[in-house]
Design an enzyme around this catalytic site. Structure first.
Site, PDB file in Angstrom:
ATOM      1  N   GLU A  74      59.361  27.596  87.032  1.00 29.40           N
ATOM      2  CA  GLU A  74      58.780  28.913  87.297  1.00 29.40           C
ATOM      3  C   GLU A  74      58.165  28.961  88.690  1.00 29.40           C
ATOM      4  O   GLU A  74      57.543  27.988  89.124  1.00 29.40           O
ATOM      5  CB  GLU A  74      57.710  29.228  86.239  1.00 29.40           C
ATOM      6  CG  GLU A  74      58.282  29.349  84.841  1.00 29.40           C
ATOM      7  CD  GLU A  74      57.244  29.736  83.797  1.00 29.40           C
ATOM      8  OE1 GLU A  74      56.085  30.049  84.152  1.00 29.40           O
ATOM      9  OE2 GLU A  74      57.604  29.729  82.594  1.00 29.40           O
ATOM     10  N   GLU A 127      62.105  37.854  84.762  1.00 31.09           N
ATOM     11  CA  GLU A 127      61.453  38.190  83.490  1.00 31.09           C
ATOM     12  C   GLU A 127      60.499  39.357  83.673  1.00 31.09           C
ATOM     13  O   GLU A 127      59.628  39.351  84.552  1.00 31.09           O
ATOM     14  CB  GLU A 127      60.703  36.970  82.923  1.00 31.09           C
ATOM     15  CG  GLU A 127      60.009  37.305  81.592  1.00 31.09           C
ATOM     16  CD  GLU A 127      59.614  36.108  80.744  1.00 31.09           C
ATOM     17  OE1 GLU A 127      59.940  34.960  81.105  1.00 31.09           O
ATOM     18  OE2 GLU A 127      58.962  36.345  79.707  1.00 31.09           O
TER      19      GLU A 127
HETATM   20  O1  KIV Z   1      60.969  29.355  77.812  1.00 25.38           O
HETATM   21  C1  KIV Z   1      61.808  30.260  77.699  1.00 25.38           C
HETATM   22  O2  KIV Z   1      62.336  30.523  76.612  1.00 25.38           O
HETATM   23  C2  KIV Z   1      62.169  31.020  78.886  1.00 25.38           C
HETATM   24  C3  KIV Z   1      62.993  32.241  78.713  1.00 25.38           C
HETATM   25  C4  KIV Z   1      62.246  33.282  78.016  1.00 25.38           C
HETATM   26  C5  KIV Z   1      63.591  32.713  79.985  1.00 25.38           C
HETATM   27  O3  KIV Z   1      61.787  30.668  79.953  1.00 25.38           O
END
Ligand code: KIV
Length: 277
Positions: free
Chosen positions: A120, A186
């Site tokens: 991220e 997201e």
């Molecule tokens: O952890 C997860 O499931 C994610 C998705 C929602 C993209 O990062």
């Protein structure tokens, strides 16, 4: 396919080359049986750190550890023969320095057999993304709402409205320039997600980012109706497996209490007749 056979049928460069073609289909998976269900239908299976909330009852993704990601990553890789696995780097495993990120990404890949990681962060993670990609670690980036930053963002909010749009676009451009092979958007407003998708040469994978993205991802337990703690607006329920499971468990409990289960066909006779076992 296992951690000892690292060459998979689909690799990050194949995914990158899919830009502008048919939409990429992605679901999360955390276990071998679900990976087997996802495999024939999806291009990628994400071992998301959402595993902490979905399978372990954690209040956020912040408590997810490297050990959890490795355990679930191995289970998922075992269940995939076609779809490409992606493994999330958990909170605290990559933010400190590119070197820390490399050590942990290499461990995730070596110990699970996944050919890439997801992390991220946008422009501020560009140096780390470049460090990893130059050293054999393909990276899927994740911008917009980044759930590991829930405490600094102030909740699971839409990111990129009005004054924030330029910063999200800059994040997208920075992760692409750093070498990410794809980027998750997201909870980004759909107009902005469409502009980012047009601007980038790598595929955008949307979750709550509208239909213009190059692909879509959902948490599998959300779309199957198995995770019902909360229901984000962007989730479409394609099944109500939670309700089905509840009804089945209630019926089992009632039958046990009424002594109608097990019936004779579920029990073993004291004396074998013919070929029965
Ligand atoms: O952890 C997860 O499931 C994610 C998705 C929602 C993209 O990062």
């Amino acid at each position: 396919m296992s951690a000892t056979s690292p060459v998979r049928p689909v690799l990050p460069p194949d995914i990158r080359a899919r830009k502008g073609q048919a939409p990429l289909v992605v679901l999360t998976a955390y276990t071998t049986p679900v990976a087997r269900l996802v495999d024939p239908h999806c291009d990628m299976a994400l071992v998301g750190d959402s595993v902490g909330m979905v399978l372990h009852g954690m209040p956020s993704t912040l408590g997810v550890t490297m050990e959890m990601m490795i355990l679930h990553g191995r289970a998922v890789v075992r269940g995939l023969s076609k779809a490409m696995p992606i493994i999330d780097m958990p909170f605290g495993s990559y933010e400190e320095s590119p070197q820390q990120a490399y050590r942990n990404a290499a461990r995730l890949m070596a110990e699970t057999g996944a050919p890439c990681v997801k992390l991220e962060g946008g422009a501020h993670m560009a140096e780390t993304i470049a460090f990893l990609t130059k050293r054999g670690v393909p990276v899927m980036a994740h911008i917009g709402l980044t759930p590991q930053s829930v405490n600094t963002l102030g909740g699971y909010k839409v990111v990129g409205r009005e004054g924030e749009a330029d910063a999200v676009m800059e994040d997208a451009i920075a992760v692409e320039a750093a070498g990410a092979f794809a980027v998750v958007l997201e909870k980004v407003p759909m107009g902005l997600a469409a502009r980012i998708t047009q601007r980038l040469e790598i595929p955008t994978i949307g979750i709550g980012a509208g239909v213009a993205c190059d692909g879509q991802v959902l948490v599998v337990d959300d779309m199957l109706g198995l995770f019902t703690e909360f229901r984000p607006k962007f989730v479409k329920r394609y099944a109500e497996l939670g309700a089905l499971a509840d009804a089945a468990i209630a019926e089992y409990a009632a039958e046990v209490r009424a002594r109608t289960f097990p019936a004779e066909e579920h029990a073993f006779p004291d004396v074998l007749k013919g070929k029965q076992s």
